[in-house]
Design a protein around this motif. Sequence first.
Motif, PDB file in Angstrom:
ATOM      1  N   THR A  41     -22.802  22.478  40.190  1.00 56.29           N
ATOM      2  CA  THR A  41     -23.466  21.593  39.234  1.00 56.29           C
ATOM      3  C   THR A  41     -23.869  22.422  37.880  1.00 56.29           C
ATOM      4  O   THR A  41     -23.671  21.809  36.905  1.00 56.29           O
ATOM      5  CB  THR A  41     -24.875  21.320  39.746  1.00 56.29           C
ATOM      6  OG1 THR A  41     -24.549  20.594  41.214  1.00 56.29           O
ATOM      7  CG2 THR A  41     -25.647  20.223  38.952  1.00 56.29           C
ATOM      8  N   LYS A  42     -24.356  23.538  37.926  1.00 49.59           N
ATOM      9  CA  LYS A  42     -24.429  24.201  36.857  1.00 49.59           C
ATOM     10  C   LYS A  42     -23.095  24.585  35.828  1.00 49.59           C
ATOM     11  O   LYS A  42     -23.091  24.449  34.559  1.00 49.59           O
ATOM     12  CB  LYS A  42     -24.979  25.509  36.877  1.00 49.59           C
ATOM     13  CG  LYS A  42     -26.866  25.401  36.738  1.00 49.59           C
ATOM     14  CD  LYS A  42     -27.282  26.914  36.873  1.00 49.59           C
ATOM     15  CE  LYS A  42     -28.965  26.721  36.773  1.00 49.59           C
ATOM     16  NZ  LYS A  42     -29.425  28.034  36.623  1.00 49.59           N
ATOM     17  N   ALA A  43     -22.264  24.897  36.895  1.00 51.57           N
ATOM     18  CA  ALA A  43     -20.947  25.344  36.072  1.00 51.57           C
ATOM     19  C   ALA A  43     -20.434  23.893  35.610  1.00 51.57           C
ATOM     20  O   ALA A  43     -19.776  24.180  34.491  1.00 51.57           O
ATOM     21  CB  ALA A  43     -20.039  25.972  37.179  1.00 51.57           C
ATOM     22  N   THR A  44     -20.230  22.878  36.270  1.00 52.94           N
ATOM     23  CA  THR A  44     -19.705  21.615  35.688  1.00 52.94           C
ATOM     24  C   THR A  44     -20.538  21.252  34.610  1.00 52.94           C
ATOM     25  O   THR A  44     -19.809  20.701  33.645  1.00 52.94           O
ATOM     26  CB  THR A  44     -19.909  20.419  37.026  1.00 52.94           C
ATOM     27  OG1 THR A  44     -19.401  21.169  38.111  1.00 52.94           O
ATOM     28  CG2 THR A  44     -19.388  19.336  36.461  1.00 52.94           C
ATOM     29  N   THR A  45     -22.000  21.389  34.602  1.00 50.89           N
ATOM     30  CA  THR A  45     -22.277  21.128  33.249  1.00 50.89           C
ATOM     31  C   THR A  45     -22.021  21.693  32.147  1.00 50.89           C
ATOM     32  O   THR A  45     -22.109  21.338  31.048  1.00 50.89           O
ATOM     33  CB  THR A  45     -24.083  21.076  33.680  1.00 50.89           C
ATOM     34  OG1 THR A  45     -24.373  20.117  34.796  1.00 50.89           O
ATOM     35  CG2 THR A  45     -24.823  20.753  32.372  1.00 50.89           C
ATOM     36  N   ALA A  46     -22.109  23.109  32.410  1.00 50.02           N
ATOM     37  CA  ALA A  46     -21.636  24.229  31.384  1.00 50.02           C
ATOM     38  C   ALA A  46     -20.212  23.906  30.982  1.00 50.02           C
ATOM     39  O   ALA A  46     -19.967  23.962  29.740  1.00 50.02           O
ATOM     40  CB  ALA A  46     -21.664  25.568  31.858  1.00 50.02           C
ATOM     41  N   VAL A  47     -19.320  23.577  31.607  1.00 48.66           N
ATOM     42  CA  VAL A  47     -17.857  23.387  31.582  1.00 48.66           C
ATOM     43  C   VAL A  47     -17.703  22.191  30.539  1.00 48.66           C
ATOM     44  O   VAL A  47     -17.200  21.934  29.706  1.00 48.66           O
ATOM     45  CB  VAL A  47     -16.984  23.162  32.706  1.00 48.66           C
ATOM     46  CG1 VAL A  47     -15.871  22.683  32.352  1.00 48.66           C
ATOM     47  CG2 VAL A  47     -16.940  24.416  33.384  1.00 48.66           C
ATOM     48  N   GLY A  48     -18.377  21.014  30.961  1.00 50.70           N
ATOM     49  CA  GLY A  48     -18.656  19.663  30.312  1.00 50.70           C
ATOM     50  C   GLY A  48     -19.241  20.129  28.731  1.00 50.70           C
ATOM     51  O   GLY A  48     -18.623  19.632  27.676  1.00 50.70           O
ATOM     52  N   GLY A  49     -20.132  20.741  28.596  1.00 52.29           N
ATOM     53  CA  GLY A  49     -20.708  21.145  27.445  1.00 52.29           C
ATOM     54  C   GLY A  49     -19.755  21.732  26.462  1.00 52.29           C
ATOM     55  O   GLY A  49     -19.629  21.592  25.279  1.00 52.29           O
ATOM     56  N   LEU A  50     -19.200  22.760  27.092  1.00 50.53           N
ATOM     57  CA  LEU A  50     -18.074  24.014  26.563  1.00 50.53           C
ATOM     58  C   LEU A  50     -17.062  23.021  26.061  1.00 50.53           C
ATOM     59  O   LEU A  50     -16.439  22.953  24.777  1.00 50.53           O
ATOM     60  CB  LEU A  50     -17.506  24.813  27.133  1.00 50.53           C
ATOM     61  CG  LEU A  50     -18.514  25.849  27.345  1.00 50.53           C
ATOM     62  CD1 LEU A  50     -17.889  26.835  28.427  1.00 50.53           C
ATOM     63  CD2 LEU A  50     -18.669  26.782  25.963  1.00 50.53           C
ATOM     64  N   ARG A  51     -16.339  21.876  26.995  1.00 49.02           N
ATOM     65  CA  ARG A  51     -15.326  21.060  26.463  1.00 49.02           C
ATOM     66  C   ARG A  51     -15.846  20.063  25.138  1.00 49.02           C
ATOM     67  O   ARG A  51     -14.832  19.936  24.591  1.00 49.02           O
ATOM     68  CB  ARG A  51     -15.044  20.309  27.742  1.00 49.02           C
ATOM     69  CG  ARG A  51     -14.282  21.003  28.750  1.00 49.02           C
ATOM     70  CD  ARG A  51     -13.711  19.772  29.850  1.00 49.02           C
ATOM     71  NE  ARG A  51     -12.823  20.681  31.028  1.00 49.02           N
ATOM     72  CZ  ARG A  51     -12.695  20.175  31.973  1.00 49.02           C
ATOM     73  NH1 ARG A  51     -13.557  19.127  32.491  1.00 49.02           N
ATOM     74  NH2 ARG A  51     -12.051  21.129  32.893  1.00 49.02           N
ATOM     75  N   GLY A  52     -16.970  19.796  25.363  1.00 54.41           N
ATOM     76  CA  GLY A  52     -17.261  18.762  23.920  1.00 54.41           C
ATOM     77  C   GLY A  52     -17.334  19.705  22.936  1.00 54.41           C
ATOM     78  O   GLY A  52     -17.042  19.429  21.638  1.00 54.41           O
ATOM     79  N   ARG A  53     -17.859  21.020  23.023  1.00 55.71           N
ATOM     80  CA  ARG A  53     -17.924  21.923  21.725  1.00 55.71           C
ATOM     81  C   ARG A  53     -16.662  22.240  21.242  1.00 55.71           C
ATOM     82  O   ARG A  53     -16.297  22.299  20.055  1.00 55.71           O
ATOM     83  CB  ARG A  53     -18.584  22.902  22.072  1.00 55.71           C
ATOM     84  CG  ARG A  53     -20.229  22.926  22.280  1.00 55.71           C
ATOM     85  CD  ARG A  53     -20.864  24.071  22.203  1.00 55.71           C
ATOM     86  NE  ARG A  53     -22.111  24.147  22.939  1.00 55.71           N
ATOM     87  CZ  ARG A  53     -22.681  24.863  23.886  1.00 55.71           C
ATOM     88  NH1 ARG A  53     -22.307  25.955  24.062  1.00 55.71           N
ATOM     89  NH2 ARG A  53     -23.800  24.426  24.530  1.00 55.71           N
ATOM     90  N   VAL A  54     -15.684  22.473  22.067  1.00 58.53           N
ATOM     91  CA  VAL A  54     -14.303  23.072  21.910  1.00 58.53           C
ATOM     92  C   VAL A  54     -13.473  21.665  21.143  1.00 58.53           C
ATOM     93  O   VAL A  54     -12.825  22.081  20.257  1.00 58.53           O
ATOM     94  CB  VAL A  54     -13.556  23.417  23.089  1.00 58.53           C
ATOM     95  CG1 VAL A  54     -11.983  23.498  23.011  1.00 58.53           C
ATOM     96  CG2 VAL A  54     -14.097  24.666  23.716  1.00 58.53           C
ATOM     97  N   THR A  55     -13.772  20.568  21.809  1.00 55.72           N
ATOM     98  CA  THR A  55     -13.062  19.395  21.295  1.00 55.72           C
ATOM     99  C   THR A  55     -13.640  18.990  19.753  1.00 55.72           C
ATOM    100  O   THR A  55     -12.961  18.892  18.849  1.00 55.72           O
ATOM    101  CB  THR A  55     -13.617  18.178  22.083  1.00 55.72           C
ATOM    102  OG1 THR A  55     -13.064  18.425  23.473  1.00 55.72           O
ATOM    103  CG2 THR A  55     -12.765  16.848  21.641  1.00 55.72           C
ATOM    104  N   GLU A  56     -15.139  19.248  19.809  1.00 56.66           N
ATOM    105  CA  GLU A  56     -15.659  18.985  18.198  1.00 56.66           C
ATOM    106  C   GLU A  56     -14.956  20.149  17.313  1.00 56.66           C
ATOM    107  O   GLU A  56     -14.685  19.525  16.412  1.00 56.66           O
ATOM    108  CB  GLU A  56     -17.256  19.030  18.380  1.00 56.66           C
ATOM    109  CG  GLU A  56     -17.881  18.771  17.102  1.00 56.66           C
ATOM    110  CD  GLU A  56     -19.454  18.878  17.353  1.00 56.66           C
ATOM    111  OE1 GLU A  56     -20.169  19.676  16.526  1.00 56.66           O
ATOM    112  OE2 GLU A  56     -19.757  18.499  18.392  1.00 56.66           O
TER     113      GLU A  56
END
Length: 155
Positions: A41-56
Amino acid sequence: MSTPSGGSDQTRRDIQQTRAELGETVAALTAKTDVKTRARTKATTAVGGLRGRVTEAGQSAKTRATQLARTVSQKASQRVTSVRQKSQHTIGAVRGSAEAGVQTTGKAESSVVTSARAVTTKIGSSVRTRPIPVLAVTGTAATLAVITYRRRRAR
């Protein structure tokens, strides 16, 4: 009889409520002790956050690169226009100078020809009176005139 059956119904409801609360407590404790699921769950949340930051960051970089490309293109276009104008001005000045030089050279040549004719006439009359010294001087003068003329043409 209503009391015993009423009491037993109440007891049964209490037991069911207690079982439900115990089930929720056990589920919560199980969720807390399930390290694998919590990590996922933590990894999924972290990956989602990183993807958002990378996209931005990618979109921001793309926007910035587009702006820089436009700026560089505009500046290059301005420089090209400036250089083109200066080169056209310089070409015009050089052409003007060349034309003036041609006109001046033409005038100088015609005055040289006129002078040469005058000298030739004088030499002709001098040759008749003193042929040998005049021919020597005339040859030297003619040689100097030809050398001077060629040097001017070579420039």
